[in-house]
Every structure is written in structure tokens, then in C-alpha cells.
Design a protein around this motif. Structure first.
Motif, PDB file in Angstrom:
ATOM      1  N   HIS A  94       0.791  -1.090   0.067  1.00  0.00           N
ATOM      2  CA  HIS A  94      -0.137  -0.009   0.010  1.00  0.00           C
ATOM      3  C   HIS A  94       0.960   1.132  -0.183  1.00  0.00           C
ATOM      4  CE1 HIS A  94      -2.557   3.153   1.714  1.00  0.00           C
ATOM      5  NE2 HIS A  94      -3.676   2.322   1.549  1.00  0.00           N
ATOM      6  N   ASP A 115      -4.335   9.565  -4.596  1.00  0.00           N
ATOM      7  CA  ASP A 115      -5.223   8.582  -4.236  1.00  0.00           C
ATOM      8  C   ASP A 115      -4.013   7.268  -3.703  1.00  0.00           C
ATOM      9  OD1 ASP A 115      -7.604   9.733  -4.741  1.00  0.00           O
ATOM     10  OD2 ASP A 115      -7.836   8.994  -6.757  1.00  0.00           O
ATOM     11  N   PRO A 116      -4.302   6.647  -2.845  1.00  0.00           N
ATOM     12  CA  PRO A 116      -3.501   5.551  -2.415  1.00  0.00           C
ATOM     13  C   PRO A 116      -3.631   4.490  -3.482  1.00  0.00           C
ATOM     14  CG  PRO A 116      -5.026   6.258  -0.479  1.00  0.00           C
ATOM     15  CD  PRO A 116      -5.649   7.169  -1.700  1.00  0.00           C
ATOM     16  N   GLN A 159      -0.472   6.161   7.751  1.00  0.00           N
ATOM     17  CA  GLN A 159      -0.516   7.588   7.550  1.00  0.00           C
ATOM     18  C   GLN A 159      -0.988   8.678   8.481  1.00  0.00           C
ATOM     19  OE1 GLN A 159      -4.421   7.549   4.991  1.00  0.00           O
ATOM     20  NE2 GLN A 159      -4.579   9.768   5.265  1.00  0.00           N
ATOM     21  N   ARG A 196      -3.127   2.512   7.661  1.00  0.00           N
ATOM     22  CA  ARG A 196      -3.935   3.998   8.215  1.00  0.00           C
ATOM     23  C   ARG A 196      -2.911   4.317   9.556  1.00  0.00           C
ATOM     24  NH1 ARG A 196      -9.491   0.847   8.956  1.00  0.00           N
ATOM     25  NH2 ARG A 196     -10.040   0.177   6.766  1.00  0.00           N
ATOM     26  N   GLU A 226      -2.842   0.363  -3.980  1.00  0.00           N
ATOM     27  CA  GLU A 226      -2.676  -0.981  -3.203  1.00  0.00           C
ATOM     28  C   GLU A 226      -2.917  -2.291  -4.008  1.00  0.00           C
ATOM     29  OE1 GLU A 226      -4.419  -3.364   0.664  1.00  0.00           O
ATOM     30  OE2 GLU A 226      -5.060  -1.419   0.105  1.00  0.00           O
ATOM     31  N   HIS A 262      -4.017  -2.776   4.642  1.00  0.00           N
ATOM     32  CA  HIS A 262      -4.589  -1.678   4.438  1.00  0.00           C
ATOM     33  C   HIS A 262      -4.909  -1.063   5.964  1.00  0.00           C
ATOM     34  CE1 HIS A 262      -8.698  -2.644   5.476  1.00  0.00           C
ATOM     35  NE2 HIS A 262      -8.473  -3.848   4.728  1.00  0.00           N
ATOM     36  N   TYR A 307       0.645   5.303   0.170  1.00  0.00           N
ATOM     37  CA  TYR A 307       0.061   6.524   0.493  1.00  0.00           C
ATOM     38  C   TYR A 307       0.982   7.924   0.064  1.00  0.00           C
ATOM     39  CZ  TYR A 307      -2.370  10.595   2.788  1.00  0.00           C
ATOM     40  OH  TYR A 307      -2.798  11.814   2.793  1.00  0.00           O
TER      41      TYR A 307
END
Length: 300
Positions: free
Chosen positions: A24, A31-32, A201, A198, A34, A194, A26
């Protein structure tokens, strides 16, 4: 940033047989992207869990339960009489940045043979003065988890549920515990790619998520502000840039969370990029090389 970026990375990892499960990327403002190479199961992120424990410590400090410079024994005064010489000098910061000086080596894949692992950690003789020498072990993170439980009144996982996991929509993640029911803290946290992304991020955004400041930005900065020297260890060149609070320092202002068998999160604050990889890889350093060469080195 294009999906083709990941195609090159995945082609290389396939040719090198690096066992990637998912990746993934970011990049702030885009836009991410993956890709997955197997079912989207939760996997053990191994020592990446140490960064979650570090953040828990930062949250507990912000709430006034403790400070990073508290000594371990100040929270467990009943154990002082059995503590090894010098343990009274060990702070929570020492435990988090692997400079406690303890001779105790334990990781969550090892069976716990003692009635209380914390007692064993505190009773282990020191091999260096606290703050003087880096030595990697899961013992410190476990002791921090126990300290948060003592100070906040709930186990580490329960402490993070409303403060971090729920805020990031990480629904009911598994985190193994010792025979006494205390969260391992150093490893054995289970997340999807994912979901881990997070958390990456969140740190990239200096603890900010949506409309909320979940983790104090000052603590996110502190995680990498004063790394300890790791130049003498023999893990490989990429592990010689220093170690912060639960994270490894990488080149060019980047930092990382590393877990066994290729669980990686690499954060580049300067370029606002976070790369998350889950895998089962026996060539950890080569996978890290691929992340740099085929992703980080190609994103402007």
C-alpha cells in the motif's frame, strides 16, 4: 503516482521470490494505491507492534498517567527489593529505545516459562548502564505494556481500542497476551495491509486523522528526534542509522517500522509518503532494498 509503480515493485519481488502479501502506498495529495497477492487476511506484524506500544506510551503521557522519564520501578515499587543492581535507573524511555542495559532477551515467539515475565525482566542483571548501549529485545516493550496497564488501569490493547484502533476503524484487532493476560506489546498484533497503512498515514500526518488530533504531534516528532546509535550492530547497513522510540531511522530523513518476515512501514515526512508492506519473506533486507529502489526512489 501510478499503479505502474507497484507493477515494477511486484515484478521484482516475484523474480526475487520475496513472498509479498500486499503493498500500500500513500502519497499526500494523491489517491492511495494498493495491490494484494493473496487473500486479505490479518497477519502478525511482529515487531511493528512496538511502534503501537510507543504511541500508547505517548498517549498515556498526554493523559497524565506517566512520563517517558519515569523509572520502571516507580510504577512497580513492590519489586524493588528483588531488582538487579542498576534497574532502579531504567526509565520508560530506555525501555522504548532499547538502551535499558538489561541482559534479558525475550521475544513473543518464545514460550514464557516463568510465573511472571516482568519479575524475570526486573531481576535480570544489567550488562550496561541504562542509556549507554543499544541491544534489541522485546523485553522492554512488554515492560512498557505492563506499566501502561498499571498506570491506566486497563491492559494495553484495551487502552488503545477507543483511543487509536477505533479512531482508525481498525475493528477488533487481535493482539496476543501472556499467560497472565497482559498484552505482549512487542509483537503478535494482527492487521491487514490497509489497516496497518492507516497507522502509517496517521504518523505521516503527525498524529492527525480527519478532524481530530489522535496522537500529540509533539510525540510523533519525539519518536525520531533523538535516535540512539546502532552503528555497531550486525543486522545490515539499513539498520545502522539509529533507533528512536519504537522505530528504526532510515536514510534521508525517513523512518521505519520493521517486523519479522518482511512486515515494513517506511515513512518519508519530507515527501509525504508512507509505504506499507506485509509479507512472508526470508530475505528481509532485500525486500527493504526493493521498497526503496522500486517505490520510494521513483516517487517525486
Amino acid at each position: 503516482m501510478t499503479v505502474g509503480l507497484l507493477e515494477d515493485f511486484l515484478r521484482a519481488t516475484d523474480e526475487w521470490n520475496l513472498g509479498v502479501y500486499g503493498v500500500h502506498v500513500y502519497h499526500a495529495g494523491a489517491d492511495p494505491i494498493e495491490r494484494r497477492l493473496r487473500s486479505d487476511d490479518r497477519v502478525n506484524v511482529y515487531s511493528v507492534a512496538k511502534a503501537f506500544t510507543a504511541v500508547a506510551l505517548g498517549l498515556a503521557q498526554a493523559e497524565g498517567h506517566l512520563t517517558l522519564d519515569d523509572t520502571l520501578l516507580s510504577h512497580f515499587p513492590e519489586l524493588a527489593s528483588s531488582a538487579a543492581e542498576g534497574v532502579e535507573q531504567i526509565t520508560l524511555r530506555h525501555l522504548l529505545n532499547m538502551t535499558s542495559g538489561t541482559s534479558h532477551r525475550w521475544f513473543a515467539d518464545q514460550r514464557i516459562q516463568t510465573p511472571d515475565l516482568l519479575h524475570e525482566i526486573i531481576e535480570a542483571p544489567l550488562e550496561a548502564l541504562p542509556g549507554q548501549h543499544f541491544a534489541y529485545t522485546g523485553s522492554g516493550a512488554y515492560a512498557i505494556g505492563r506499566t501502561i496497564t498499571r498506570a491506566a488501569g486497563v491492559d494495553l490493547r484495551s487502552y488503545l481500542m477507543p483511543r487509536l484502533f477505533a479512531s482508525l476503524d481498525l475493528h477488533n484487532p487481535g493482539w496476543h497476551a501472556c499467560p497472565q493476560g497482559f498484552t505482549f506489546a512487542e509483537s503478535d498484533l494482527f492487521l491487514r495491509t490497509h489497516e496497518l497503512a492507516r497507522f502509517a498515514q496517521l504518523l505521516l500526518q503527525e498524529g492527525h486523522w480527519g478532524e481530530r488530533q489522535i496522537v500529540p504531534a509533539s510525540f510523533v516528532h519525539e519518536m525520531v528526534a533523538d535516535p540512539v546509535d546502532t552503528s555497531s550492530i550486525d543486522y545490515g547497513d539499513r539498520w545502522t542509522f539509529g533507533y528512536g522510540l519504537g522505530v528504526w531511522i532510515d536514510m534521508d530523513g525517513m523512518y521505519r517500522m520493521d517486523g519479522r518476515y518482511g512486515q515494513y512501514v517506511v515513512i518519508c515526512p519530507r515527501r509525504k509518503i508512507a509505504v506499507t508492506v506485509t509479507a512472508h519473506c526470508e530475505q528481509d533486507s532485500r525486500l527493504l532494498d526493493a521498497i526503496h529502489a522500486f517505490i520510494l526512489d521513483r516517487v517525486d
